[in-house]
Scaffold this motif. Structure first.
Motif, short mmCIF file in Angstrom:
data_model
loop_
_atom_site.label_atom_id
_atom_site.label_comp_id
_atom_site.label_asym_id
_atom_site.label_seq_id
_atom_site.Cartn_x
_atom_site.Cartn_y
_atom_site.Cartn_z
N GLN A 12 103.00 38.54 -63.96
CA GLN A 12 102.00 38.07 -65.07
C GLN A 12 100.71 39.33 -65.23
OE1 GLN A 12 99.75 34.55 -63.84
NE2 GLN A 12 98.33 34.86 -65.51
N ALA A 13 100.74 40.17 -63.96
CA ALA A 13 99.97 41.14 -63.99
C ALA A 13 100.32 42.29 -64.82
CB ALA A 13 99.52 41.57 -62.52
N THR A 14 101.70 42.47 -64.86
CA THR A 14 102.54 43.41 -65.61
C THR A 14 102.43 43.07 -66.95
OG1 THR A 14 103.89 44.00 -63.66
CG2 THR A 14 104.56 44.59 -65.92
N GLU A 15 102.40 42.06 -67.45
CA GLU A 15 102.56 41.35 -68.77
C GLU A 15 101.04 41.51 -69.32
OE1 GLU A 15 104.80 40.69 -70.85
OE2 GLU A 15 106.12 41.43 -69.53
N GLU A 16 100.21 41.24 -68.56
CA GLU A 16 98.75 41.39 -68.86
C GLU A 16 98.37 43.04 -69.23
OE1 GLU A 16 96.23 39.48 -66.03
OE2 GLU A 16 97.02 37.60 -66.46
N ILE A 17 98.93 43.85 -68.37
CA ILE A 17 98.77 45.06 -68.46
C ILE A 17 99.43 45.71 -69.93
CG2 ILE A 17 99.29 47.55 -67.56
CD1 ILE A 17 98.70 46.25 -64.63
N LYS A 20 97.16 44.52 -72.72
CA LYS A 20 95.91 45.21 -72.96
C LYS A 20 96.32 46.72 -73.55
CE LYS A 20 91.79 46.76 -71.82
NZ LYS A 20 91.19 47.14 -72.80
N ILE A 21 97.38 47.39 -73.00
CA ILE A 21 97.91 48.76 -73.57
C ILE A 21 98.23 48.46 -75.14
CG2 ILE A 21 99.76 50.46 -73.28
CD1 ILE A 21 99.35 50.06 -70.35
N GLY A 22 99.01 47.60 -75.45
CA GLY A 22 99.24 47.22 -76.68
C GLY A 22 98.08 47.07 -77.46
N ALA A 23 97.06 46.22 -77.21
CA ALA A 23 95.86 45.91 -78.00
C ALA A 23 95.02 47.64 -77.97
CB ALA A 23 95.02 45.01 -77.43
N ASP A 24 94.94 48.19 -77.09
CA ASP A 24 94.32 49.23 -77.09
C ASP A 24 94.78 50.05 -78.22
OD1 ASP A 24 92.38 48.56 -75.22
OD2 ASP A 24 93.23 49.79 -73.80
N ASP A 25 96.24 50.30 -78.12
CA ASP A 25 96.88 51.16 -78.99
C ASP A 25 96.85 50.79 -80.45
OD1 ASP A 25 99.04 53.26 -79.66
OD2 ASP A 25 100.17 51.61 -80.03
N TRP A 26 96.75 49.51 -80.62
CA TRP A 26 96.64 48.78 -82.07
C TRP A 26 95.20 49.14 -82.38
CZ3 TRP A 26 93.07 45.37 -84.04
CH2 TRP A 26 93.34 45.14 -85.57
N THR A 27 94.13 49.02 -81.65
CA THR A 27 92.82 49.23 -81.89
C THR A 27 92.69 50.94 -82.44
OG1 THR A 27 92.06 47.60 -80.28
CG2 THR A 27 90.39 49.35 -80.96
#
Length: 159
Positions: A12-17, A20-27
């Motif tokens: 679950q922690a790995t998926e959240e990371i 988050k990385i995907g959202a930051d990249d998209w932003t």
């Protein structure tokens, strides 16, 4: 069961990371996309300002019926303030030269309107010619500075 719980927590922690990385990249990509669009709009406004200056010249100095309307300069300054603080100096200098040239055109036109004789009007234009030519050169120089600043900024928006 404890090992399974730890594995689920780690997964679950790995998926959240990853999320988050995907959202930051998209932003970051979206931020660059918006700035590219706004930079294109700013460059288009610089071109429109040039056209507006020529219309003002024809209207005030050569008595053309087409009125220049409102300068696109305010929109260019707004885009600069909202999206490109690093372009403040060049946009302000360009806008200042646009305003100075506009004032010269209006002053020339007002002085010409006081003289119904074409020969006298031509004399007024000659009187303003040197100052107008100098301001036009300064405007061209400032426009070049704006274009160079935009060009320097462009590569960072495509990385």
């Amino acid at each position: 069961p404890e090992l399974l719980t730890q594995l689920q927590a780690t997964t679950q922690a790995t998926e959240e990371i990853r999320t988050k990385i995907g959202a930051d990249d998209w932003t970051k990509r979206e931020y660059k996309r918006i700035r590219r669009e706004k930079l294109e709009q700013l460059l288009q406004l610089v071109i429109e300002i040039d056209a507006w200056v020529q219309t003002a010249r024809r209207h005030y100095v050569f008595s053309a019926t087409e009125e220049p309307g409102r300068s696109p300069d305010a929109r260019a300054k707004a885009l600069q303030r909202l999206y490109f603080p690093e372009l403040k100096a060049v946009i302000n200098a360009f806008g200042l030269k646009v305003g100075e040239l506009h004032i010269l055109y209006m002053e020339c036109g007002m002085r010409m309107s006081r003289h119904p004789d074409k020969g006298e009007q031509l004399a007024v234009v000659k009187e303003f010619e040197e100052a107008i030519n100098q301001k036009q050169k300064e405007l061209i120089h400032c426009r070049g500075a704006v274009e160079l600043a935009i060009e320097a900024l462009s590569p960072s928006l495509y990385e």
